[in-house]
Design a protein around this motif. Structure first.
Motif, PDB file in Angstrom:
ATOM      1  N   LYS A 110       0.814  -1.221   0.000  1.00 48.70           N
ATOM      2  CA  LYS A 110       0.000   0.000   0.000  1.00 48.70           C
ATOM      3  C   LYS A 110       0.843   1.265   0.000  1.00 48.70           C
ATOM      4  O   LYS A 110       0.339   2.352  -0.260  1.00 48.70           O
ATOM      5  CB  LYS A 110      -1.009  -0.015   1.147  1.00 48.70           C
ATOM      6  CG  LYS A 110      -0.437   0.121   2.521  1.00 48.70           C
ATOM      7  CD  LYS A 110      -1.541   0.064   3.571  1.00 48.70           C
ATOM      8  CE  LYS A 110      -0.913   0.053   4.941  1.00 48.70           C
ATOM      9  NZ  LYS A 110      -1.848  -0.125   6.003  1.00 48.70           N
ATOM     10  N   GLY A 111       2.149   1.128   0.305  1.00 48.16           N
ATOM     11  CA  GLY A 111       3.062   2.257   0.189  1.00 48.16           C
ATOM     12  C   GLY A 111       3.025   3.254   1.318  1.00 48.16           C
ATOM     13  O   GLY A 111       3.439   4.395   1.146  1.00 48.16           O
ATOM     14  N   LYS A 112       2.553   2.826   2.485  1.00 49.85           N
ATOM     15  CA  LYS A 112       2.561   3.738   3.630  1.00 49.85           C
ATOM     16  C   LYS A 112       2.284   2.979   4.924  1.00 49.85           C
ATOM     17  O   LYS A 112       1.788   1.854   4.912  1.00 49.85           O
ATOM     18  CB  LYS A 112       1.526   4.841   3.470  1.00 49.85           C
ATOM     19  CG  LYS A 112       0.090   4.374   3.562  1.00 49.85           C
ATOM     20  CD  LYS A 112      -0.872   5.552   3.481  1.00 49.85           C
ATOM     21  CE  LYS A 112      -2.305   5.078   3.715  1.00 49.85           C
ATOM     22  NZ  LYS A 112      -3.221   6.185   3.792  1.00 49.85           N
ATOM     23  N   ILE A 113       2.622   3.644   6.019  1.00 48.52           N
ATOM     24  CA  ILE A 113       2.300   3.146   7.351  1.00 48.52           C
ATOM     25  C   ILE A 113       1.076   3.924   7.804  1.00 48.52           C
ATOM     26  O   ILE A 113       1.093   5.150   7.836  1.00 48.52           O
ATOM     27  CB  ILE A 113       3.490   3.344   8.309  1.00 48.52           C
ATOM     28  CG1 ILE A 113       4.651   2.458   7.856  1.00 48.52           C
ATOM     29  CG2 ILE A 113       3.089   3.048   9.742  1.00 48.52           C
ATOM     30  CD1 ILE A 113       5.934   2.660   8.606  1.00 48.52           C
ATOM     31  N   ALA A 117       0.385   1.047  15.329  1.00 48.13           N
ATOM     32  CA  ALA A 117       0.678  -0.388  15.391  1.00 48.13           C
ATOM     33  C   ALA A 117       1.547  -0.809  14.206  1.00 48.13           C
ATOM     34  O   ALA A 117       2.515  -1.565  14.372  1.00 48.13           O
ATOM     35  CB  ALA A 117      -0.623  -1.194  15.414  1.00 48.13           C
ATOM     36  N   GLU A 118       1.226  -0.324  13.019  1.00 50.41           N
ATOM     37  CA  GLU A 118       2.047  -0.623  11.844  1.00 50.41           C
ATOM     38  C   GLU A 118       3.433  -0.008  11.984  1.00 50.41           C
ATOM     39  O   GLU A 118       4.434  -0.606  11.586  1.00 50.41           O
ATOM     40  CB  GLU A 118       1.372  -0.122  10.562  1.00 50.41           C
ATOM     41  CG  GLU A 118       0.214  -0.965  10.114  1.00 50.41           C
ATOM     42  CD  GLU A 118      -0.373  -0.513   8.777  1.00 50.41           C
ATOM     43  OE1 GLU A 118       0.110   0.496   8.198  1.00 50.41           O
ATOM     44  OE2 GLU A 118      -1.314  -1.179   8.302  1.00 50.41           O
ATOM     45  N   HIS A 119       3.505   1.181  12.562  1.00 46.49           N
ATOM     46  CA  HIS A 119       4.798   1.838  12.780  1.00 46.49           C
ATOM     47  C   HIS A 119       5.665   1.008  13.717  1.00 46.49           C
ATOM     48  O   HIS A 119       6.848   0.772  13.451  1.00 46.49           O
ATOM     49  CB  HIS A 119       4.583   3.252  13.353  1.00 46.49           C
ATOM     50  CG  HIS A 119       5.855   3.968  13.655  1.00 46.49           C
ATOM     51  ND1 HIS A 119       6.373   4.025  14.919  1.00 46.49           N
ATOM     52  CD2 HIS A 119       6.731   4.634  12.845  1.00 46.49           C
ATOM     53  CE1 HIS A 119       7.504   4.702  14.889  1.00 46.49           C
ATOM     54  NE2 HIS A 119       7.745   5.077  13.650  1.00 46.49           N
ATOM     55  N   GLU A 120       5.086   0.546  14.795  1.00 43.43           N
ATOM     56  CA  GLU A 120       5.828  -0.273  15.757  1.00 43.43           C
ATOM     57  C   GLU A 120       6.326  -1.559  15.097  1.00 43.43           C
ATOM     58  O   GLU A 120       7.480  -1.961  15.256  1.00 43.43           O
ATOM     59  CB  GLU A 120       4.950  -0.608  16.959  1.00 43.43           C
ATOM     60  CG  GLU A 120       5.665  -1.398  18.036  1.00 43.43           C
ATOM     61  CD  GLU A 120       4.805  -1.685  19.243  1.00 43.43           C
ATOM     62  OE1 GLU A 120       5.191  -2.586  19.997  1.00 43.43           O
ATOM     63  OE2 GLU A 120       3.752  -1.037  19.421  1.00 43.43           O
ATOM     64  N   LEU A 121       5.461  -2.194  14.348  1.00 44.35           N
ATOM     65  CA  LEU A 121       5.827  -3.417  13.636  1.00 44.35           C
ATOM     66  C   LEU A 121       6.959  -3.142  12.645  1.00 44.35           C
ATOM     67  O   LEU A 121       7.945  -3.886  12.583  1.00 44.35           O
ATOM     68  CB  LEU A 121       4.618  -3.988  12.905  1.00 44.35           C
ATOM     69  CG  LEU A 121       4.886  -5.206  12.040  1.00 44.35           C
ATOM     70  CD1 LEU A 121       5.251  -6.405  12.895  1.00 44.35           C
ATOM     71  CD2 LEU A 121       3.681  -5.517  11.179  1.00 44.35           C
ATOM     72  N   ALA A 122       6.826  -2.076  11.886  1.00 43.81           N
ATOM     73  CA  ALA A 122       7.834  -1.740  10.867  1.00 43.81           C
ATOM     74  C   ALA A 122       9.190  -1.474  11.511  1.00 43.81           C
ATOM     75  O   ALA A 122      10.220  -1.950  11.006  1.00 43.81           O
ATOM     76  CB  ALA A 122       7.376  -0.524  10.054  1.00 43.81           C
ATOM     77  N   ASN A 140      12.047   2.207   5.369  1.00 46.94           N
ATOM     78  CA  ASN A 140      12.643   3.384   6.007  1.00 46.94           C
ATOM     79  C   ASN A 140      11.952   4.664   5.551  1.00 46.94           C
ATOM     80  O   ASN A 140      11.682   5.561   6.354  1.00 46.94           O
ATOM     81  CB  ASN A 140      14.146   3.462   5.707  1.00 46.94           C
ATOM     82  CG  ASN A 140      14.944   2.495   6.539  1.00 46.94           C
ATOM     83  OD1 ASN A 140      14.543   2.119   7.641  1.00 46.94           O
ATOM     84  ND2 ASN A 140      16.091   2.079   6.016  1.00 46.94           N
ATOM     85  N   GLU A 141      11.642   4.733   4.269  1.00 46.95           N
ATOM     86  CA  GLU A 141      10.938   5.903   3.717  1.00 46.95           C
ATOM     87  C   GLU A 141       9.548   6.046   4.359  1.00 46.95           C
ATOM     88  O   GLU A 141       9.156   7.137   4.763  1.00 46.95           O
ATOM     89  CB  GLU A 141      10.812   5.740   2.202  1.00 46.95           C
ATOM     90  CG  GLU A 141      10.066   6.854   1.507  1.00 46.95           C
ATOM     91  CD  GLU A 141       9.858   6.547   0.024  1.00 46.95           C
ATOM     92  OE1 GLU A 141       8.811   6.979  -0.507  1.00 46.95           O
ATOM     93  OE2 GLU A 141      10.710   5.874  -0.584  1.00 46.95           O
ATOM     94  N   TYR A 142       8.825   4.944   4.463  1.00 46.49           N
ATOM     95  CA  TYR A 142       7.473   4.979   5.043  1.00 46.49           C
ATOM     96  C   TYR A 142       7.506   5.325   6.524  1.00 46.49           C
ATOM     97  O   TYR A 142       6.645   6.058   7.014  1.00 46.49           O
ATOM     98  CB  TYR A 142       6.746   3.656   4.821  1.00 46.49           C
ATOM     99  CG  TYR A 142       6.651   3.236   3.368  1.00 46.49           C
ATOM    100  CD1 TYR A 142       6.679   4.158   2.327  1.00 46.49           C
ATOM    101  CD2 TYR A 142       6.557   1.903   3.035  1.00 46.49           C
ATOM    102  CE1 TYR A 142       6.606   3.769   1.010  1.00 46.49           C
ATOM    103  CE2 TYR A 142       6.473   1.493   1.707  1.00 46.49           C
ATOM    104  CZ  TYR A 142       6.508   2.440   0.694  1.00 46.49           C
ATOM    105  OH  TYR A 142       6.428   2.043  -0.608  1.00 46.49           O
ATOM    106  N   ILE A 143       8.508   4.804   7.226  1.00 47.80           N
ATOM    107  CA  ILE A 143       8.658   5.119   8.650  1.00 47.80           C
ATOM    108  C   ILE A 143       8.918   6.608   8.813  1.00 47.80           C
ATOM    109  O   ILE A 143       8.299   7.268   9.657  1.00 47.80           O
ATOM    110  CB  ILE A 143       9.796   4.274   9.284  1.00 47.80           C
ATOM    111  CG1 ILE A 143       9.363   2.815   9.393  1.00 47.80           C
ATOM    112  CG2 ILE A 143      10.189   4.831  10.649  1.00 47.80           C
ATOM    113  CD1 ILE A 143      10.483   1.844   9.760  1.00 47.80           C
TER     114      ILE A 143
END
Length: 155
Positions: A110-113, A117-122, A140-143
């Protein structure tokens, strides 16, 4: 082929035992004995609930929701308990009932966080070193974009 609640519930019930075994054998980092005890009790109750539900919950939709809810931690987390759970799913022949979804692939697709919860996982997966260079670069870019967006809200 008609839906038979009891037969479908019997297929899902062993999942609760695998969750309990994983938590007992490899408690997640930072969990207290109370967290462990609560999770074990909860999963025992959930197993009993799906095997003997009130009439209004004897539906395919109800089973699907329950299955998705109980698997959430094992779909979106990492750790020894998660690895052990998925090994046990495979060894116990439950792969047809429980399919592992790679949430990082979902994020990359999907190209984004989308949320914390997704941020923590990433950030956790990024540290594990299991991604190829392209995946790591995108993640790294999405984070960074997620963190910048979050900082913008606080200011």
């Amino acid at each position: 082929m008609s839906f038979n609640y009891d037969s479908e519930a019997q297929k899902i019930a062993p999942i609760f035992d695998l969750i309990i075994a994983a938590i007992e054998k490899f408690p997640p980092d930072g969990w207290t004995p109370q967290n462990i005890s609560h999770t074990i009790k909860f999963n025992k109750e959930m197993k009993e609930d799906i095997l003997n539900p009130p009439a209004q919950f004897r539906t395919a939709a109800s089973l699907k929701i329950t299955k998705n809810n109980i698997l959430n931690m094992f779909q979106e987390s990492t750790g020894k308990h998660v690895d052990y759970f998925w090994e046990q799913v495979e060894q116990n022949g439950l792969s047809a009932e429980v399919v592992r979804i790679n949430p990082i692939e979902k994020i990359l697709k999907k190209g984004k966080i989308a949320n914390a919860a997704e941020h923590e996982l990433a950030t956790t997966v990024r540290k594990e070193g299991k991604l190829d260079d392209k995946q790591l670069s995108l993640l790294n870019e999405y984070i960074e974009k997620f963190e910048q967006k979050k900082k913008g809200r606080k200011e």
